[in-house]
Design a protein around this motif. Structure first.
Motif, PDB file in Angstrom:
ATOM      1  N   TYR A 155      15.156  -0.052   1.666  1.00  0.00           N
ATOM      2  CA  TYR A 155      15.009   0.967   0.628  1.00  0.00           C
ATOM      3  C   TYR A 155      15.190   0.362  -0.750  1.00  0.00           C
ATOM      4  CZ  TYR A 155      15.182   4.605   4.181  1.00  0.00           C
ATOM      5  OH  TYR A 155      14.903   5.414   5.252  1.00  0.00           O
ATOM      6  N   ASN A 201      14.251  -5.330  -8.744  1.00  0.00           N
ATOM      7  CA  ASN A 201      13.059  -5.822  -8.064  1.00  0.00           C
ATOM      8  C   ASN A 201      13.286  -7.234  -7.533  1.00  0.00           C
ATOM      9  OD1 ASN A 201      10.502  -5.324  -7.146  1.00  0.00           O
ATOM     10  ND2 ASN A 201       9.500  -6.198  -8.935  1.00  0.00           N
ATOM     11  N   VAL A 245       9.126  -1.234   3.967  1.00  0.00           N
ATOM     12  CA  VAL A 245       9.702  -0.967   2.650  1.00  0.00           C
ATOM     13  C   VAL A 245       9.437   0.483   2.273  1.00  0.00           C
ATOM     14  CG1 VAL A 245       9.633  -1.555   0.209  1.00  0.00           C
ATOM     15  CG2 VAL A 245       9.386  -3.352   1.924  1.00  0.00           C
ATOM     16  N   VAL A 246      10.497   1.205   1.976  1.00  0.00           N
ATOM     17  CA  VAL A 246      10.365   2.606   1.567  1.00  0.00           C
ATOM     18  C   VAL A 246      10.937   2.746   0.162  1.00  0.00           C
ATOM     19  CG1 VAL A 246      11.219   4.932   2.002  1.00  0.00           C
ATOM     20  CG2 VAL A 246      10.461   3.506   3.892  1.00  0.00           C
ATOM     21  N   CYS A 247      10.205   3.407  -0.707  1.00  0.00           N
ATOM     22  CA  CYS A 247      10.667   3.575  -2.087  1.00  0.00           C
ATOM     23  C   CYS A 247      11.208   4.982  -2.271  1.00  0.00           C
ATOM     24  CB  CYS A 247       9.510   3.363  -3.062  1.00  0.00           C
ATOM     25  SG  CYS A 247       8.867   1.693  -3.032  1.00  0.00           S
ATOM     26  N   HIS A 300      18.227  -0.203   6.605  1.00  0.00           N
ATOM     27  CA  HIS A 300      18.674   0.758   7.605  1.00  0.00           C
ATOM     28  C   HIS A 300      18.168   0.252   8.942  1.00  0.00           C
ATOM     29  CE1 HIS A 300      18.451   5.061   9.374  1.00  0.00           C
ATOM     30  NE2 HIS A 300      19.633   4.534   9.575  1.00  0.00           N
ATOM     31  N   ARG A 338       0.823  -1.194   0.000  1.00  0.00           N
ATOM     32  CA  ARG A 338       0.000   0.000   0.000  1.00  0.00           C
ATOM     33  C   ARG A 338       0.858   1.245   0.000  1.00  0.00           C
ATOM     34  NH1 ARG A 338      -1.973  -3.004   4.003  1.00  0.00           N
ATOM     35  NH2 ARG A 338      -1.010  -1.620   5.525  1.00  0.00           N
ATOM     36  N   GLY A 339       0.511   2.174  -0.898  1.00  0.00           N
ATOM     37  CA  GLY A 339       1.072   3.527  -0.847  1.00  0.00           C
ATOM     38  C   GLY A 339       2.539   3.648  -0.497  1.00  0.00           C
ATOM     39  N   SER A 353       4.207  -1.508   4.653  1.00  0.00           N
ATOM     40  CA  SER A 353       4.769  -0.456   3.809  1.00  0.00           C
ATOM     41  C   SER A 353       4.059   0.832   4.126  1.00  0.00           C
ATOM     42  CB  SER A 353       4.604  -0.808   2.330  1.00  0.00           C
ATOM     43  OG  SER A 353       3.260  -1.100   2.067  1.00  0.00           O
ATOM     44  N   SER A 354       4.776   1.932   4.042  1.00  0.00           N
ATOM     45  CA  SER A 354       4.160   3.216   4.414  1.00  0.00           C
ATOM     46  C   SER A 354       3.742   3.983   3.177  1.00  0.00           C
ATOM     47  CB  SER A 354       5.162   4.056   5.175  1.00  0.00           C
ATOM     48  OG  SER A 354       6.249   4.322   4.323  1.00  0.00           O
ATOM     49  N   GLN A 401       6.043   5.103  -0.094  1.00  0.00           N
ATOM     50  CA  GLN A 401       6.434   6.504   0.044  1.00  0.00           C
ATOM     51  C   GLN A 401       7.320   6.904  -1.132  1.00  0.00           C
ATOM     52  OE1 GLN A 401       9.804   7.462   2.655  1.00  0.00           O
ATOM     53  NE2 GLN A 401       8.299   8.490   3.893  1.00  0.00           N
ATOM     54  N   ILE A 427       5.346  -7.539   6.482  1.00  0.00           N
ATOM     55  CA  ILE A 427       5.850  -6.581   5.495  1.00  0.00           C
ATOM     56  C   ILE A 427       4.892  -5.415   5.523  1.00  0.00           C
ATOM     57  CG2 ILE A 427       6.105  -6.105   3.069  1.00  0.00           C
ATOM     58  CD1 ILE A 427       7.411  -8.568   2.581  1.00  0.00           C
ATOM     59  N   PHE A 471       3.872 -14.275   2.199  1.00  0.00           N
ATOM     60  CA  PHE A 471       3.435 -12.933   1.848  1.00  0.00           C
ATOM     61  C   PHE A 471       1.948 -12.776   2.014  1.00  0.00           C
ATOM     62  CE2 PHE A 471       7.326 -11.048   0.743  1.00  0.00           C
ATOM     63  CZ  PHE A 471       8.132 -12.050   0.240  1.00  0.00           C
ATOM     64  N   LEU A 513      13.097  -8.257  -3.674  1.00  0.00           N
ATOM     65  CA  LEU A 513      12.142  -9.277  -3.245  1.00  0.00           C
ATOM     66  C   LEU A 513      12.854 -10.396  -2.501  1.00  0.00           C
ATOM     67  CD1 LEU A 513       9.244 -10.015  -3.296  1.00  0.00           C
ATOM     68  CD2 LEU A 513       9.533 -11.051  -5.537  1.00  0.00           C
ATOM     69  N   LYS A 525       8.345   1.839  -6.961  1.00  0.00           N
ATOM     70  CA  LYS A 525       7.843   0.559  -7.406  1.00  0.00           C
ATOM     71  C   LYS A 525       7.128   0.643  -8.750  1.00  0.00           C
ATOM     72  CE  LYS A 525       5.665  -3.472  -5.669  1.00  0.00           C
ATOM     73  NZ  LYS A 525       6.573  -4.127  -6.590  1.00  0.00           N
ATOM     74  N   GLN A 529      13.483  -9.224   0.974  1.00  0.00           N
ATOM     75  CA  GLN A 529      12.228  -9.185   1.735  1.00  0.00           C
ATOM     76  C   GLN A 529      11.796 -10.585   2.140  1.00  0.00           C
ATOM     77  OE1 GLN A 529       9.101  -6.723  -0.045  1.00  0.00           O
ATOM     78  NE2 GLN A 529      10.722  -5.661  -1.141  1.00  0.00           N
ATOM     79  N   GLU A 567       5.053 -17.666  -1.834  1.00  0.00           N
ATOM     80  CA  GLU A 567       4.217 -16.466  -1.886  1.00  0.00           C
ATOM     81  C   GLU A 567       3.053 -16.594  -0.915  1.00  0.00           C
ATOM     82  OE1 GLU A 567       2.168 -16.027  -5.534  1.00  0.00           O
ATOM     83  OE2 GLU A 567       1.044 -14.305  -4.796  1.00  0.00           O
ATOM     84  N   PHE A 577      18.943  -1.883   0.197  1.00  0.00           N
ATOM     85  CA  PHE A 577      19.744  -1.819   1.405  1.00  0.00           C
ATOM     86  C   PHE A 577      18.808  -1.598   2.576  1.00  0.00           C
ATOM     87  CE2 PHE A 577      19.648   2.689   2.406  1.00  0.00           C
ATOM     88  CZ  PHE A 577      19.355   3.288   1.195  1.00  0.00           C
TER      89      PHE A 577
END
Lengths: 427, 276
Positions: free
Chosen positions: B34, B47, B66-68, B85, A295-296, B275-276, A298, B273, B263, B51, B38, B54, B259, B83
């Motif tokens: 990071y 990717n 997970v931050v993109c 953090h 989801r979403g 994600s923000s 950042q 997992i 997941f 993956l 996506k 993860q 999967e 990588f």
């Protein structure tokens, strides 16, 4: 014979790679076969000859030397010749002809060599560098100049190519185009930076002021200096593009740029910088499809993050380490989005005037009061809040010291500083 | 005898406290991974790598967010994604991450003997040398893919002309690396053949077992899953690459199994997992 002293220095031209202001030269006129006091004699200039021209074009000569025809006396004729010195070295020979007060002026000209090299050392804020230059003056015959400069220093390495063209007849109106690459290391932020850029500027005089409009496009690459770089700085790594337009207005009536005795300098600078954003049009591509969804995620907002202002150092707020004021993270200084800085300096000759008239003239005692502040802006709060933010927790310092003038290019300061208003985190 | 046992216990305490000081803090709640953006930016090879990491962290039961970020590649200390953090440490790529996690006391391959560990390393090398290189080849050396997909995606977060400059720069770099390892003159068909051979080797090793080393997944499973799953679910200019993988039904089942187990199930519940 007559001698002429301290002609006006040439208008500053060329890109600001550190074009060192040419010092006014002492010019002597050779004694003539006829020893006459010509200084205040009324003359009429009848002919002007040029010997020795090669690539210089005629129209620019007519523009520059037109004034010679208007000269009413010898002083004016000689002053008119100074404008031509950008094209060639031109000693002035005089002859007499026809009219009893008629004057035949012949310029025996040596055009500047097609290629000149130079080697200088430069000193900046606690850094030194050696500069190699290659200059091609008067390239196409109308005072165009191409300069290539390579600079290798303790903090920065750079090279650049620049093309300069003045307007014939009015050298204060000129434009130049530069291409450059600068690589630098900044330990106070644990950053390594490479800038590649193109800039174009146009200068023109308006009454007594000199204006410069400049467009600058820079591709900046930031990297971490070491593995220990703080994460806040690590987040800024990567590439960004900046396009900026700036305008500067200068009124300079000082008689020397390093330790002037009289005159004033006013410089007003405005810059509008845009971080060029990527286009918002949808890209025609096939999208990766994964069954599980995240989801979403950042996304990174390419705000103008790497282009911060810094404060502190031997020429801004003395007493603070270089660029070491303001927001920081794990010892790395991040800079701020807004700042102000001001200083009050008083220079006096050394007490008891040792070496007066000679070596002692290079020194001054120096009293100063510096102040400044740096902060990040929160755009939601409005300008009142910003001004208030910049007005609280001001860093300032005062002190005294000695200044030594090095030629016409640099000054060495040794000061005792008392830093005040130090905030936690400043160095 | 009494003094002997006391001495043994004292040694044990020393060893365990030493181990504790090495692991220092436990795995924090705000551990972050990071990678590139996506939807618009990330490429097949990156990717797959992301993956794999993860999946590995999921298998170790270590939560990670997970931050993109568009500049993830440049933020990484080694220049490669992903990588992580953790605390104030930054570790990139699966190999070093496995080591890092092991130092914190979590490991998937502790139960293997020396022979099996060597075998696991060998297969991981195979995947990196064959599958990953094939992915890079397809992305950067196959003109059709480069023109239609890679070039546009790689430069998408950047304005003109930076998007073109960076894409060309990266392409030149990858091509140079391909030449250095001898793949410069390979044709696409030869590369696909290599992929097929690699899948065949993996399929044979897996056999009918649920994971490569029978009951428990290891980092090899995470790595293979990362690559195969990404190949299967990515649409490229043609389907030849995913077709090669689809030939092996046990590999397909393997991907689905991981999967589902790591997941989908967890994603609905406590969301390991996140994600923000």
């Amino acid at each position: 014979y007559s001698t002429v002293h301290s002609l006006e220095p040439l208008p500053a031209n060329g890109p600001d790679f550190g074009a060192l202001g040419e010092e006014a030269e002492f010019v002597e006129v050779e004694p003539e076969a006829k020893q006459e006091i010509l200084e205040n004699k009324d003359v009429v200039v009848q002919h002007v000859h040029f010997d020795g021209l090669g690539r210089t074009k005629d129209d620019i000569i007519i523009c520059e030397i037109g004034d010679v025809f208007k000269a009413k006396n010898l002083i004016e004729a000689i002053e008119a010749h100074v404008l031509a010195a950008a094209l060639f070295n031109a000693p002035l020979l005089l002859g007499e002809d026809a009219l009893p007060n008629g004057l035949d002026v012949t310029f025996e000209v040596t055009e500047l060599r097609r290629l000149t090299g130079s080697y200088n050392t430069m000193v900046g804020n606690n850094e030194g560098s050696m500069v190699l230059g290659l200059k091609l003056p008067n390239l196409l015959g109308r005072a165009e100049k191409v300069t290539f400069q390579f600079s290798y220093g303790t903090k920065e390495t750079s090279y650049g190519l620049s093309f300069f063209k003045p307007r014939p007849g009015n050298f204060e109106r000129n434009f130049s185009v530069n291409v450059y690459k600068v690589t630098g290391q900044f330990p106070w932020s644990s950053l390594r930076e490479t800038d590649r850029g193109v800039s174009a500027e146009y200068s023109f005089p308006v009454w007594k002021t000199s204006h410069t409009v400049k467009w600058d496009g820079v591709w900046r690459e930031l990297g971490c200096l070491s593995r220990a770089t703080s994460f806040a700085v690590r987040k800024e790594s990567g590439h960004s593009l900046k396009s900026s337009l700036s305008h500067a207005m200068v009124i300079d009536s000082r008689n020397s740029s390093i330790l002037p005795r009289r005159g004033a300098l006013l410089k007003v600078n405005q810059l509008d910088a845009q971080p060029t954003e990527p286009p918002k049009r949808p890209l025609k591509i096939l999208v990766l499809s994964n069954v599980y969804t995240q989801r979403g995620a950042q996304t990174y907002n390419p705000k103008i993050k790497g282009w911060m202002f810094y404060l502190g150092g031997p020429t801004s707020v003395r007493g603070f380490s270089m660029h070491s004021v303001g927001p920081q993270s794990e010892g790395d200084y991040l800079g701020g989005e807004a700042y102000w800085a001001g200083g009050l300096h008083l220079y006096t000759p050394l007490p008891f005037r040792p070496g007066q008239g000679g070596f002692g003239e290079l020194f001054r005692t120096h009293f100063f009061l510096n102040a400044g502040n740096l902060c990040n802006l929160n755009y939601g709060e409005g300008p009142q809040a910003h001004i208030r933010k910049l007005a609280e927790c001001i860093r300032w310092s005062y002190g005294a010291g000695i200044v030594l003038r090095l030629g016409n290019i640099a000054r060495l300061e040794l000061n005792y500083c008392v830093p005040m208003g130090v905030q936690p985190g400043d160095r | 005898m009494w003094s002997g046992s006391w001495r043994v216990r004292f040694q044990e305490d020393k060893v365990s406290s030493f181990r504790k000081s090495k692991t220092a803090e436990p795995w924090p709640e705000n551990a972050t991974l990071y990678q590139q953006l996506k939807g618009e930016q990330i490429l097949l090879s990156d990717n797959a790598a992301s993956l794999a990491v993860q999946a590995f962290l999921q298998m170790c039961n270590l939560p990670v967010k997970v931050v993109c970020r568009a500049n993830a590649e440049y933020m990484s200390p080694s220049g490669k994604v992903p990588f992580i953090h953790v605390g104030n440490q930054v570790v990139s790529e699966l190999g070093p991450i496995v080591q890092f996690v092991k130092a914190k006391g979590h490991s998937l391959s502790d139960g293997l003997d020396e022979v099996q560990k060597a075998e696991m390393k060998a297969y991981m090398e195979l995947v990196n040398n064959m599958l990953l290189t094939a992915e890079l080849y397809l992305q950067w050396c196959d003109e059709a893919t480069v023109g239609e997909i890679t070039h546009a995606r790689y430069g998408s977060p950047y304005p003109w002309p930076l998007n073109h400059i960076l894409a060309y720069q990266k392409q030149w770099e990858v091509k140079r690396k391909m030449k250095a390892i001898g793949w410069g003159n390979k044709t696409l068909d030869q590369v696909l053949e290599d992929v097929d051979q690699c899948c065949q080797a993996l399929s044979q090793r897996l056999g009918t077992q649920p994971y490569f080393f029978n009951k428990q997944p290891t980092e090899l499973d995470a790595l293979v899953f990362g690559h195969l799953y990404t190949i299967l679910t990515t649409q490229l200019t043609n389907d030849e690459l995913s077709e090669k993988v689809k030939n092996y039904s046990n590999l397909l089942a393997f991907c689905r199994r991981i999967e589902q187990h790591y997941f989908e199930d967890r994603g609905k519940g406590s969301s390991s997992i996140r994600s923000s």
